[in-house]
Motif scaffolding. Sequence first.
Motif, PDB file in Angstrom:
ATOM      1  N   MET A   1       0.852  -1.189   0.000  1.00  0.00           N
ATOM      2  CA  MET A   1       0.000   0.000   0.000  1.00  0.00           C
ATOM      3  C   MET A   1       0.886   1.236   0.000  1.00  0.00           C
ATOM      4  SD  MET A   1      -2.685   1.307   2.916  1.00  0.00           S
ATOM      5  CE  MET A   1      -3.652  -0.187   2.799  1.00  0.00           C
ATOM      6  N   ARG A   2       0.590   2.217  -0.868  1.00  0.00           N
ATOM      7  CA  ARG A   2       1.371   3.451  -0.917  1.00  0.00           C
ATOM      8  C   ARG A   2       0.638   4.523  -0.121  1.00  0.00           C
ATOM      9  NH1 ARG A   2       5.554   5.416  -3.638  1.00  0.00           N
ATOM     10  NH2 ARG A   2       5.735   3.515  -4.850  1.00  0.00           N
ATOM     11  N   PHE A   3       1.262   4.967   0.992  1.00  0.00           N
ATOM     12  CA  PHE A   3       0.620   5.950   1.849  1.00  0.00           C
ATOM     13  C   PHE A   3       0.754   7.370   1.285  1.00  0.00           C
ATOM     14  CE2 PHE A   3      -0.703   3.104   4.859  1.00  0.00           C
ATOM     15  CZ  PHE A   3       0.299   2.373   5.448  1.00  0.00           C
ATOM     16  N   THR A   4       1.891   7.675   0.725  1.00  0.00           N
ATOM     17  CA  THR A   4       2.124   9.005   0.179  1.00  0.00           C
ATOM     18  C   THR A   4       2.913   8.861  -1.111  1.00  0.00           C
ATOM     19  OG1 THR A   4       4.275   9.388   1.170  1.00  0.00           O
ATOM     20  CG2 THR A   4       2.374   9.844   2.556  1.00  0.00           C
ATOM     21  N   LYS A   5       3.104   9.969  -1.816  1.00  0.00           N
ATOM     22  CA  LYS A   5       3.918   9.949  -3.023  1.00  0.00           C
ATOM     23  C   LYS A   5       5.378   9.703  -2.679  1.00  0.00           C
ATOM     24  CE  LYS A   5       0.937  13.066  -5.663  1.00  0.00           C
ATOM     25  NZ  LYS A   5       0.837  14.376  -6.360  1.00  0.00           N
ATOM     26  N   GLU A   6       5.747  10.034  -1.446  1.00  0.00           N
ATOM     27  CA  GLU A   6       7.162   9.985  -1.064  1.00  0.00           C
ATOM     28  C   GLU A   6       7.590   8.631  -0.514  1.00  0.00           C
ATOM     29  OE1 GLU A   6      10.247  12.649   1.663  1.00  0.00           O
ATOM     30  OE2 GLU A   6       8.096  13.053   1.670  1.00  0.00           O
ATOM     31  N   TYR A   7       6.695   7.937   0.219  1.00  0.00           N
ATOM     32  CA  TYR A   7       7.090   6.728   0.919  1.00  0.00           C
ATOM     33  C   TYR A   7       6.200   5.549   0.552  1.00  0.00           C
ATOM     34  CZ  TYR A   7       9.348  10.217   3.869  1.00  0.00           C
ATOM     35  OH  TYR A   7      10.101  11.256   4.320  1.00  0.00           O
ATOM     36  N   ASP A   8       6.833   4.429   0.253  1.00  0.00           N
ATOM     37  CA  ASP A   8       6.106   3.180   0.052  1.00  0.00           C
ATOM     38  C   ASP A   8       6.444   2.283   1.235  1.00  0.00           C
ATOM     39  OD1 ASP A   8       4.897   0.896  -0.704  1.00  0.00           O
ATOM     40  OD2 ASP A   8       6.115   0.528  -2.486  1.00  0.00           O
ATOM     41  N   LEU A   9       5.471   2.064   2.121  1.00  0.00           N
ATOM     42  CA  LEU A   9       5.714   1.311   3.359  1.00  0.00           C
ATOM     43  C   LEU A   9       5.145  -0.104   3.306  1.00  0.00           C
ATOM     44  CD1 LEU A   9       4.841   4.187   5.861  1.00  0.00           C
ATOM     45  CD2 LEU A   9       7.005   3.707   4.704  1.00  0.00           C
ATOM     46  N   SER A  10       4.844  -0.578   2.091  1.00  0.00           N
ATOM     47  CA  SER A  10       4.156  -1.857   1.955  1.00  0.00           C
ATOM     48  C   SER A  10       5.000  -3.046   2.391  1.00  0.00           C
ATOM     49  CB  SER A  10       3.701  -2.060   0.508  1.00  0.00           C
ATOM     50  OG  SER A  10       4.817  -2.023  -0.373  1.00  0.00           O
ATOM     51  N   SER A  11       6.334  -2.935   2.348  1.00  0.00           N
ATOM     52  CA  SER A  11       7.180  -4.073   2.699  1.00  0.00           C
ATOM     53  C   SER A  11       7.538  -4.113   4.187  1.00  0.00           C
ATOM     54  CB  SER A  11       8.472  -4.046   1.868  1.00  0.00           C
ATOM     55  OG  SER A  11       9.170  -2.843   2.074  1.00  0.00           O
ATOM     56  N   LEU A  12       7.000  -3.173   4.969  1.00  0.00           N
ATOM     57  CA  LEU A  12       7.266  -3.145   6.407  1.00  0.00           C
ATOM     58  C   LEU A  12       6.251  -3.977   7.170  1.00  0.00           C
ATOM     59  CD1 LEU A  12       8.051   0.643   6.906  1.00  0.00           C
ATOM     60  CD2 LEU A  12       9.676  -1.229   7.060  1.00  0.00           C
ATOM     61  N   MET A  13       6.664  -4.500   8.313  1.00  0.00           N
ATOM     62  CA  MET A  13       5.742  -5.151   9.241  1.00  0.00           C
ATOM     63  C   MET A  13       5.289  -4.093  10.237  1.00  0.00           C
ATOM     64  SD  MET A  13       5.649  -8.296   8.212  1.00  0.00           S
ATOM     65  CE  MET A  13       4.746  -8.986   9.596  1.00  0.00           C
ATOM     66  N   LYS A 130      -2.522   4.020  14.974  1.00  0.00           N
ATOM     67  CA  LYS A 130      -3.368   4.548  13.891  1.00  0.00           C
ATOM     68  C   LYS A 130      -3.067   6.027  13.658  1.00  0.00           C
ATOM     69  CE  LYS A 130      -8.246   4.878  12.542  1.00  0.00           C
ATOM     70  NZ  LYS A 130      -9.657   4.614  12.984  1.00  0.00           N
ATOM     71  N   LYS A 131      -2.902   6.775  14.738  1.00  0.00           N
ATOM     72  CA  LYS A 131      -2.583   8.201  14.616  1.00  0.00           C
ATOM     73  C   LYS A 131      -1.205   8.395  13.995  1.00  0.00           C
ATOM     74  CE  LYS A 131      -2.162  12.473  17.311  1.00  0.00           C
ATOM     75  NZ  LYS A 131      -2.250  13.094  18.660  1.00  0.00           N
ATOM     76  N   LEU A 132      -0.242   7.573  14.405  1.00  0.00           N
ATOM     77  CA  LEU A 132       1.119   7.637  13.865  1.00  0.00           C
ATOM     78  C   LEU A 132       1.099   7.467  12.350  1.00  0.00           C
ATOM     79  CD1 LEU A 132       4.238   7.457  15.018  1.00  0.00           C
ATOM     80  CD2 LEU A 132       3.997   5.089  14.319  1.00  0.00           C
ATOM     81  N   LEU A 133       0.364   6.464  11.869  1.00  0.00           N
ATOM     82  CA  LEU A 133       0.273   6.205  10.430  1.00  0.00           C
ATOM     83  C   LEU A 133      -0.493   7.306   9.705  1.00  0.00           C
ATOM     84  CD1 LEU A 133      -0.388   2.357  10.427  1.00  0.00           C
ATOM     85  CD2 LEU A 133       1.679   3.530   9.691  1.00  0.00           C
ATOM     86  N   SER A 134      -1.509   7.865  10.373  1.00  0.00           N
ATOM     87  CA  SER A 134      -2.299   8.933   9.761  1.00  0.00           C
ATOM     88  C   SER A 134      -1.434  10.160   9.468  1.00  0.00           C
ATOM     89  CB  SER A 134      -3.456   9.311  10.688  1.00  0.00           C
ATOM     90  OG  SER A 134      -4.174  10.406  10.177  1.00  0.00           O
TER      91      SER A 134
END
Length: 458
Positions: A1-13, A130-134
């Motif tokens: 899942m791509r959260f922003t244009k800058e960071y792709d966090l899909s490979s993280l646990m 949830k807030k951290l990710l938001s």
Amino acid sequence: MRFTKEYDLSSLMISISGVRGKIGQGFGLEEALAFSKSFASMMNGGTVVIGRDSRPSGPYLESLLTSALLASGNSVLTLGLVPTPTTKAVVNLSKANGGIMISASHNPMDWNAFKFISKKGFFFSAEENKKLLSIIQNSSYAKEQISPKGYIDSGEDYIDLHLSSVLKRVNVTKIKKKKFTVFVDAVGGAGSYVVPRFLQMLGCKVVAHNCNPDGTFPRPPEPTAAALKSVEPYFRKSKADIGFALDPDADRLVLFSPKRGAVSEEYTLPLALMNVLSSAKKKAKVVVNLSTSFLNEDVSSRFGAEVIRSKVGEANVVEEMLKTKAVFGGEGNGGVIDPNIPSFGRDTLSGIAHILNLMAETGKSIDALLAELPELYMEKQSFPLAKGMSLESLYEKFQSTFSPKVISEKDGLWMYVSDSWIHIRPSNTEPIFRVITETKSKSDLDATLKRVKQCVES
């Protein structure tokens, strides 16, 4: 899942256990910076405690995190190489706004992680995560300050307060009189200095093994009995009364005994529990997770205590302990939780102190105490999810195969089947699912494991 244009966090646990991944393959500088900035934004210009284990990536991740915190007006209390429970305890004792432990725990050395800690030393709740990710999703970070007022300070004095808080829970004089010889294998991790020092405070002669935190793990980092087979000759050579093995961030504890060598991590909690319940009031409550052995029910029944089972994960166990006012708790992975210690989480120092106190108070060897517990018939397995199969369809297959008497779906699928249980759930820390099985006999375990294999492979 791509959260922003800058960071792709899909490979993280990303889970209740924090955020972790492989260095340069998901958890690189950009991803670490995103989480550092988000966490710093949540701290509101307060004091933040930072600890780390011995992974080579730890120092530069700490520098990155410190920069993000200072830039947003926070102050930093740095502990250096310390166990996770010490970092949590210092957050509590220093009344800091929060903290981070930089450690991927039992994962291999090429992994690292941020374990987020809120006020009073508790790991982040689901809502806080949830807030951290938001904040990352919306790029709503606190602005960097031109003239921030934060500062960096050492938390050395607070480390001593954590050790002192554990000592208050046991009869130090009686332990010192026994002059135990204790073997310690810290896997070159965060407990390499603190744990031997703590044992010396208890009057023990320490035989240190793998206590050189040089950034390598000389054995598999997860301290299971199987992983510790290569260490057994060193323990036996030491002639120690008992041995303790740790994971890299020193929140899991596994024992060596002179007769048995390395024993299952499932024995740690019931032994510590025996010490606590010996002085607890009747009808005390104890919390363990769904994947933890029946051994704790056996010990608790001797003292008239009630066992309550929570979801897997330290934060979930602690939440249930607070809710039920439990006197003790933990997880079967060697995690001992004493609510009277400011770490209020899995704490190897707590486990060590309670087990040595039990030996001192009863006058019994660790082998004699282990002999008082039932035999353990348990298997912990991990599997990748078969292509095209969902967890829901896997759960349905297990239910139809075993026809359980009791089912819990609070954390994956937990089934009670005629004096045995099976727990199937996705891992919080690895891209796999786990199947844990416990029965009351070897023959039942073998038969159950065959049926488990059929469910997983067919």
